[in-house]
Design a protein around this motif. Sequence first.
Motif, PDB file in Angstrom:
ATOM      1  N   GLU A   1       0.779  -1.165   0.294  1.00 31.87           N
ATOM      2  CA  GLU A   1       0.469   0.302  -0.026  1.00 31.87           C
ATOM      3  C   GLU A   1       0.944   1.703  -0.230  1.00 31.87           C
ATOM      4  OE1 GLU A   1      -2.932  -0.489   2.979  1.00 31.87           O
ATOM      5  OE2 GLU A   1      -3.392  -1.727   2.451  1.00 31.87           O
ATOM      6  N   GLY A   2       0.210   2.204  -0.402  1.00 31.61           N
ATOM      7  CA  GLY A   2       1.401   3.375  -0.455  1.00 31.61           C
ATOM      8  C   GLY A   2       1.930   3.441  -2.127  1.00 31.61           C
ATOM      9  N   ASP A   3       2.626   5.004  -2.160  1.00 31.92           N
ATOM     10  CA  ASP A   3       4.055   4.851  -3.061  1.00 31.92           C
ATOM     11  C   ASP A   3       5.317   5.746  -2.391  1.00 31.92           C
ATOM     12  OD1 ASP A   3       1.941   4.511  -5.017  1.00 31.92           O
ATOM     13  OD2 ASP A   3       1.345   6.931  -5.684  1.00 31.92           O
ATOM     14  N   LEU A   4       6.032   4.642  -3.093  1.00 34.28           N
ATOM     15  CA  LEU A   4       7.541   5.308  -2.301  1.00 34.28           C
ATOM     16  C   LEU A   4       8.211   6.301  -3.610  1.00 34.28           C
ATOM     17  CD1 LEU A   4       9.677   3.788  -0.271  1.00 34.28           C
ATOM     18  CD2 LEU A   4      10.294   2.770  -1.881  1.00 34.28           C
ATOM     19  N   ILE A   5       8.322   7.537  -2.223  1.00 36.13           N
ATOM     20  CA  ILE A   5       9.502   8.247  -2.821  1.00 36.13           C
ATOM     21  C   ILE A   5      11.070   8.222  -2.369  1.00 36.13           C
ATOM     22  CG2 ILE A   5       9.192  10.662  -3.919  1.00 36.13           C
ATOM     23  CD1 ILE A   5       6.877  11.038  -3.462  1.00 36.13           C
ATOM     24  N   LEU A   6      12.041   8.417  -3.002  1.00 34.27           N
ATOM     25  CA  LEU A   6      13.448   8.434  -2.653  1.00 34.27           C
ATOM     26  C   LEU A   6      13.702  10.249  -3.150  1.00 34.27           C
ATOM     27  CD1 LEU A   6      12.947   5.973  -3.098  1.00 34.27           C
ATOM     28  CD2 LEU A   6      15.420   5.413  -2.948  1.00 34.27           C
ATOM     29  N   PHE A   7      14.249  10.501  -2.567  1.00 35.26           N
ATOM     30  CA  PHE A   7      14.520  12.492  -2.630  1.00 35.26           C
ATOM     31  C   PHE A   7      16.241  12.161  -1.528  1.00 35.26           C
ATOM     32  CE2 PHE A   7      10.461  13.215  -2.214  1.00 35.26           C
ATOM     33  CZ  PHE A   7      10.086  13.871  -3.184  1.00 35.26           C
ATOM     34  N   SER A   8      17.176  12.509  -2.708  1.00 41.70           N
ATOM     35  CA  SER A   8      18.595  13.317  -2.283  1.00 41.70           C
ATOM     36  C   SER A   8      18.979  14.004  -2.454  1.00 41.70           C
ATOM     37  CB  SER A   8      19.498  12.396  -3.844  1.00 41.70           C
ATOM     38  OG  SER A   8      20.756  12.528  -3.212  1.00 41.70           O
ATOM     39  N   GLY A   9      18.525  15.678  -0.879  1.00 41.94           N
ATOM     40  CA  GLY A   9      18.621  16.772  -1.405  1.00 41.94           C
ATOM     41  C   GLY A   9      17.014  17.253  -1.623  1.00 41.94           C
ATOM     42  N   GLU A  10      17.330  18.027  -2.695  1.00 49.18           N
ATOM     43  CA  GLU A  10      16.284  18.786  -3.306  1.00 49.18           C
ATOM     44  C   GLU A  10      15.906  17.769  -4.658  1.00 49.18           C
ATOM     45  OE1 GLU A  10      13.730  20.161  -2.833  1.00 49.18           O
ATOM     46  OE2 GLU A  10      14.660  21.493  -0.735  1.00 49.18           O
ATOM     47  N   GLU A  11      16.746  16.126  -4.777  1.00 49.52           N
ATOM     48  CA  GLU A  11      16.851  15.852  -6.498  1.00 49.52           C
ATOM     49  C   GLU A  11      16.005  14.013  -6.361  1.00 49.52           C
ATOM     50  OE1 GLU A  11      19.732  14.269  -9.956  1.00 49.52           O
ATOM     51  OE2 GLU A  11      20.148  15.435  -8.050  1.00 49.52           O
ATOM     52  N   VAL A  12      14.871  14.258  -7.259  1.00 51.91           N
ATOM     53  CA  VAL A  12      14.027  13.062  -6.826  1.00 51.91           C
ATOM     54  C   VAL A  12      15.526  11.752  -7.709  1.00 51.91           C
ATOM     55  CG1 VAL A  12      12.093  11.424  -7.168  1.00 51.91           C
ATOM     56  CG2 VAL A  12      11.637  14.585  -7.168  1.00 51.91           C
ATOM     57  N   ILE A  13      14.869  10.118  -7.232  1.00 54.60           N
ATOM     58  CA  ILE A  13      15.708   9.370  -7.304  1.00 54.60           C
ATOM     59  C   ILE A  13      14.899   8.975  -8.219  1.00 54.60           C
ATOM     60  CG2 ILE A  13      16.807   7.455  -6.871  1.00 54.60           C
ATOM     61  CD1 ILE A  13      18.172   9.088  -4.134  1.00 54.60           C
ATOM     62  N   TYR A  14      13.491   8.426  -7.291  1.00 52.31           N
ATOM     63  CA  TYR A  14      11.641   7.164  -7.694  1.00 52.31           C
ATOM     64  C   TYR A  14      10.756   8.071  -6.936  1.00 52.31           C
ATOM     65  CZ  TYR A  14       9.187   3.202  -8.618  1.00 52.31           C
ATOM     66  OH  TYR A  14       8.278   2.900  -8.664  1.00 52.31           O
ATOM     67  N   PRO A  15       9.959   8.228  -8.094  1.00 55.41           N
ATOM     68  CA  PRO A  15       9.859   7.710  -9.082  1.00 55.41           C
ATOM     69  C   PRO A  15       9.984   8.949 -10.517  1.00 55.41           C
ATOM     70  CG  PRO A  15       7.512   7.844  -8.365  1.00 55.41           C
ATOM     71  CD  PRO A  15       8.265   8.427  -6.762  1.00 55.41           C
ATOM     72  N   LYS A  16       9.779   8.833 -11.388  1.00 55.37           N
ATOM     73  CA  LYS A  16      10.347   9.190 -11.892  1.00 55.37           C
ATOM     74  C   LYS A  16       9.057  11.569 -12.297  1.00 55.37           C
ATOM     75  CE  LYS A  16      11.091  10.548 -17.271  1.00 55.37           C
ATOM     76  NZ  LYS A  16      10.644  10.290 -18.460  1.00 55.37           N
ATOM     77  N   GLU A  17       7.972  11.182 -11.322  1.00 58.65           N
ATOM     78  CA  GLU A  17       6.729  12.196 -11.555  1.00 58.65           C
ATOM     79  C   GLU A  17       6.495  11.418 -10.088  1.00 58.65           C
ATOM     80  OE1 GLU A  17       3.879  12.059 -14.554  1.00 58.65           O
ATOM     81  OE2 GLU A  17       5.730  12.549 -16.264  1.00 58.65           O
ATOM     82  N   PRO A  18       6.858  12.162  -8.644  1.00 58.80           N
ATOM     83  CA  PRO A  18       6.173  11.723  -7.627  1.00 58.80           C
ATOM     84  C   PRO A  18       5.001  12.966  -7.533  1.00 58.80           C
ATOM     85  CG  PRO A  18       8.327  13.405  -7.724  1.00 58.80           C
ATOM     86  CD  PRO A  18       8.059  12.331  -9.471  1.00 58.80           C
ATOM     87  N   LEU A  19       4.612  12.342  -6.370  1.00 55.56           N
ATOM     88  CA  LEU A  19       3.342  13.090  -6.663  1.00 55.56           C
ATOM     89  C   LEU A  19       3.078  14.513  -5.759  1.00 55.56           C
ATOM     90  CD1 LEU A  19       1.082  10.359  -4.168  1.00 55.56           C
ATOM     91  CD2 LEU A  19       1.193  10.965  -6.257  1.00 55.56           C
ATOM     92  N   PHE A  20       4.139  14.435  -4.744  1.00 53.22           N
ATOM     93  CA  PHE A  20       3.971  15.926  -4.580  1.00 53.22           C
ATOM     94  C   PHE A  20       6.113  16.266  -4.640  1.00 53.22           C
ATOM     95  CE2 PHE A  20       3.273  13.592  -1.317  1.00 53.22           C
ATOM     96  CZ  PHE A  20       4.219  13.817  -0.222  1.00 53.22           C
ATOM     97  N   GLY A  21       7.001  17.408  -4.115  1.00 54.20           N
ATOM     98  CA  GLY A  21       7.901  17.749  -4.040  1.00 54.20           C
ATOM     99  C   GLY A  21       8.982  17.387  -2.910  1.00 54.20           C
TER     100      GLY A  21
END
Length: 581
Positions: free
Chosen positions: A210-230
Amino acid sequence: MQKGFISFRHMKIKNKLSLLFALIILVTFSFTFLVQQYAFSIYDRQLYDKSSQVLNLSSAAIETKLGRIEQMSYDIIADIQLQSQLLAIKNADSEYDKHILRQKVIDRLLTYAGSEPSIYSIQLMDSHGKENSVGNVTEIEGEKSGRIKALTSEAEGDNLWIYPDERDPALISAREIRSFNNTNFDLQYLGTLVIRINIGKIAQQYSSAEGDLILFSGEEVIYPKEPLFGLAEVNSSIRSPKGYFTQKIDGHTYFISYTRSANTGWTYLNITPFNQIFERVIFIKELVVIVFVGIFALVILLGIRFSRSLTRPIDGLIARMKMAEKGNFAGAHLQTVDDSPMSMDEMGLLHRTFRLMVERINTLITENYANQLLIKETEFKALQAQINPHFLYNTLESINWIAKVNKQTQISNMVESLGFLLRNSINMKEEILTLEEELEVVRSYVTIQKYRFDERLDFRLEVPERWLSRKLPKLTLQPILENAIQYALEPTIGTSRIVVRAELSDEGLILTVEDDGPGMPQDTLAQLRSGEMKAKGKGIGLLNIDERIKIAFGEPYGIRIDSAPGAGTRVNVVLPPEEEE
């Protein structure tokens, strides 16, 4: 407060009961609701902690997977065969030799690429800038390739992560390859290793369902390509290495748990729509509230019906009482068509008792009315009967006048005594007389009996003057004297002495009527004392005299009879020792 209490006191019982039921349910509901909210808060906290733990496990698994790939990149650059082959390519003069050596490099890279299914490709750029690739290869454009070479050169052999971009969704692990041979570290540049990693596959494999995983490195998105929010939208809520919070974004509420990797510095966010993860919890909360509201309404309804079932009989009873108050006892007793069969509880018993009471009162009123009619009729007949006593008195007066004219003294005395006795017997205005008045009746009666029995009646009166003013019921001594003559004088042919005396004793004032007649056996005396035996004739009995004395003066006083065969009879009338005012 006092006005409210007074209003409650004067409130109808059914309203009091309804209010009481409502108050009980409201208190119970409030207490249960608070306990439920406390329990749900504990449950929510545990659920949040669990979700955070799942995210930590997911991030740890991803970190481990990337760590193995990072170790693989180190193994590749340290591989002896690849080192010798890359060094040979760098020193080879013939293109053919370079081509053969590059095939060997590719064959060696294949052994590594096959061990990790999450790797897109392994691309190794040798010292001549020629790319040697295995797997699902995507050409690295010149600008990016130059940037990778520059960054890996600055990293001096350390692993370098290149994040996905618009053209390449892969996460890149890059290292610079330098030559070394056993202890000979000449560190000649042999090439640059690029491992393209399918980060989406790894994230889907190890993240929660359940849910979505978002990986950030600082302000740069690692995953996914188009996240729900920054990251900037939630950065203010991230205050510790790991935790959770809820936040409303674009009109939707999300439950967000996060953790920050100590190795890479990446931030892992697990975003779950709040309603999705807590749908059942919210449903249970709403269901509990709805159930309690329903129970509250049901109990109030039952309480109102119960209070009405209690107060309806009371209202009916009050209506009957008002009818009885107005004198309509017959209507108060009748059962109307609306009256349902009464139960056997206290209210039913109260109704039955009231109906019996009304019925009894109605009967008594009817009987009293009939008695009043009877009394009126009796009074009317008594008025009619007064003609006969007056006629009798006038006749006796005429006889007395004739006797006096003819000088018949005995007849005159007998007529006067008889008239006196008749007047005292018929006159019912005074029930209590003085002893003196009672003795006047006795003397008149003895006068008549003297003419009857002549010298056979020896009557003596021994009553001191100080007792003559004492009160006693009318016709107390005369009936006793009459019984003495009847039982002591009449059965004999000789003289019989009868004495009436008065004396004071411990019991009180004793009036005695004593004769020297034949007396009575003990069984006859016992029957006479108990009232089982009645006197002969139609006069006043001893039991009647005893009852009138007890009514007038109390239970300790009355008639005492002593008699024995051959010893005569003595009847004592016990009166109070002193005059009662």
